[in-house]
Enzyme design. Sequence first.
Site, PDB file in Angstrom:
ATOM      1  CD  GLU A  75     -30.908 -68.367  64.737  1.00 51.19           C
ATOM      2  OE1 GLU A  75     -30.137 -67.472  65.129  1.00 51.19           O
ATOM      3  OE2 GLU A  75     -31.508 -69.125  65.508  1.00 51.19           O
ATOM      4  CB  CYS A  92     -31.341 -68.465  72.221  1.00 51.42           C
ATOM      5  SG  CYS A  92     -32.844 -68.252  73.172  1.00 51.42           S
ATOM      6  CG  HIS A 133     -33.148 -66.862  67.856  1.00 49.60           C
ATOM      7  ND1 HIS A 133     -32.738 -68.173  67.790  1.00 49.60           N
ATOM      8  CD2 HIS A 133     -33.877 -66.755  68.983  1.00 49.60           C
ATOM      9  CE1 HIS A 133     -33.208 -68.841  68.829  1.00 49.60           C
ATOM     10  NE2 HIS A 133     -33.904 -67.994  69.569  1.00 49.60           N
TER      11      HIS A 133
END
Length: 520
Positions: free
Chosen positions: A178, A86, A176
């Site tokens: 994660e 990001c 993202h």
Amino acid sequence: MSLDINLDKILIIDFGSQFTQLIARRIRELGVFSELVSHKKIKSTLINKNIKGIILSGGPLNVYQLNNKIFDKKIINLGIPILGICFGHQILSKFNGGRVKKSKHREFGLAKIFKKNNSLLVKNFFNKQKSNQVWMSHADQVSRLPKNFKVVASTDNSKFAIVENKRENFYGVQFHPEVTHTENGKKIISNFVFLVCKIKRNWSSKDQKIQLIKDIRTKVGTSKVICGLSGGVDSSVVSQLLNKAIGKKLYCIFVNTGLLRKNEEREVVETFKKRLKINLIYVNAEKEFIKKLTNVSDPEKKRKIIGNLFVKIFERYAKKIKNVKFLAQGTLYPDLIESKSVTGSQTSKIKSHHNVGGLPKKMKLKLIEPLKFLFKDEVRKLGLELNLNKEIISRHPFPGPGLAIRMPGIITKKKISILKEADYYFIQALKKHGLYHKIWQAYAALLPVKTVGVMGDNRTYEYLCLLRAITSEDGMTADFFEFKKSFSQMISNKIVNSIRGINRVVYDITSKPPSTIELE
Ligand code: XMP
């Protein structure tokens, strides 16, 4: 800044995203050590040979705010593989000569990403349709790629959603990977860790045990260590770890603050002194704590008083034992992060956890905190590796300041005894109904409010009991647990009917954030 564990690692440079911790967790779940550091604290001169890859996190800044004080740009050119996530992706592009500008459409939430080219980073990442769901949260985006970068995947709004510069080992993703909402996001992280950085697995519970025992022995040498044992998961694991590392040079001190759960003191002595044969000193400091807390209602003051008194007691005993140099504590990684010692100033200080923030600056004993790089689930696994039984390992967390922070307002002996009973009934009921292990943490609290009730034909005017039960991964965020009506009814009846002093029970239905888990 630490970077003092001598293990190969992925360094995560934190620019303040709420998801940075998740990146660290994902990497550790892969069995690889990872460490978090603030973008303000890390300098290129601190990057050592153990760092096999760098991840630049997301964050609320924009790339045009970055100067040398905010981030040492030399880090980018050290020849270490870098993955930008990001905002990190935008930094990487900007510093390599690309352009970043405000997106026409801010993207928050799910977006479809389409594969354009092959890359090591996306090996086995895409589904059969080559269009995964990914989770976006950005206002700016890369608008021109730097030289030697190519597009790997795009969304409708972000042409450069995944990019790479294979020669330099630079990778950037606008979304993202994660967060669990990103379909197969873990694959991106594992490809970066194993295929790009070529790091080997080094972070199993067994690895941790060996490494931590070695570190403790080196640090302690011939001196003695005292350890505050509370009977909770963290201090139990620390005690057992130190026990294995230095044996009789360890003196565990269990302080009965008078603010413990019902029967706690008896159970701890039984388990640790009698069963595990740990060198344990039992200190009854009930009167001392209650005296110091008289008429104190400010939450931070309570925390500070309790933290200071703990240390005073430890120092008193250290003097008696002689040649004690260290105080061991079960501080965990999230404790450090929440107290701002790791990630700098992006997050504001919420509470002085007594493991970290409540300790006096001029403490004579040096701190030894073997778990300070571990998350709670890692501590639990380490505990099992150290032969602690499941009952200890799976206990709900209990805060150092104990019932004091579950009793807003002033503390009295009467309130403590009412609260102990309520908490006992609640926890026993959870165990009996098979709910205890479905819940991350549960407790009863006593609110400084009296309300009117009716029992029999009589008016009552008694305290309000609040119950809290949450689910969580590591205590950093939490959601309230949904009980069935029959359970809620049963426990409220049990508490009101059995305990004199409570005539009303409420259930806390806030998540964290915006609330915290404890009341103070
Ligand atoms: P909060 O209330 O900050 O709690 O959302 C997060 C987790 O930390 C525990 N907690 C503490 N643990 N010393 C501790 O050892 C403390 O001072 C302390 N304060 C909160 C809390 O019980 C929850 O699990």
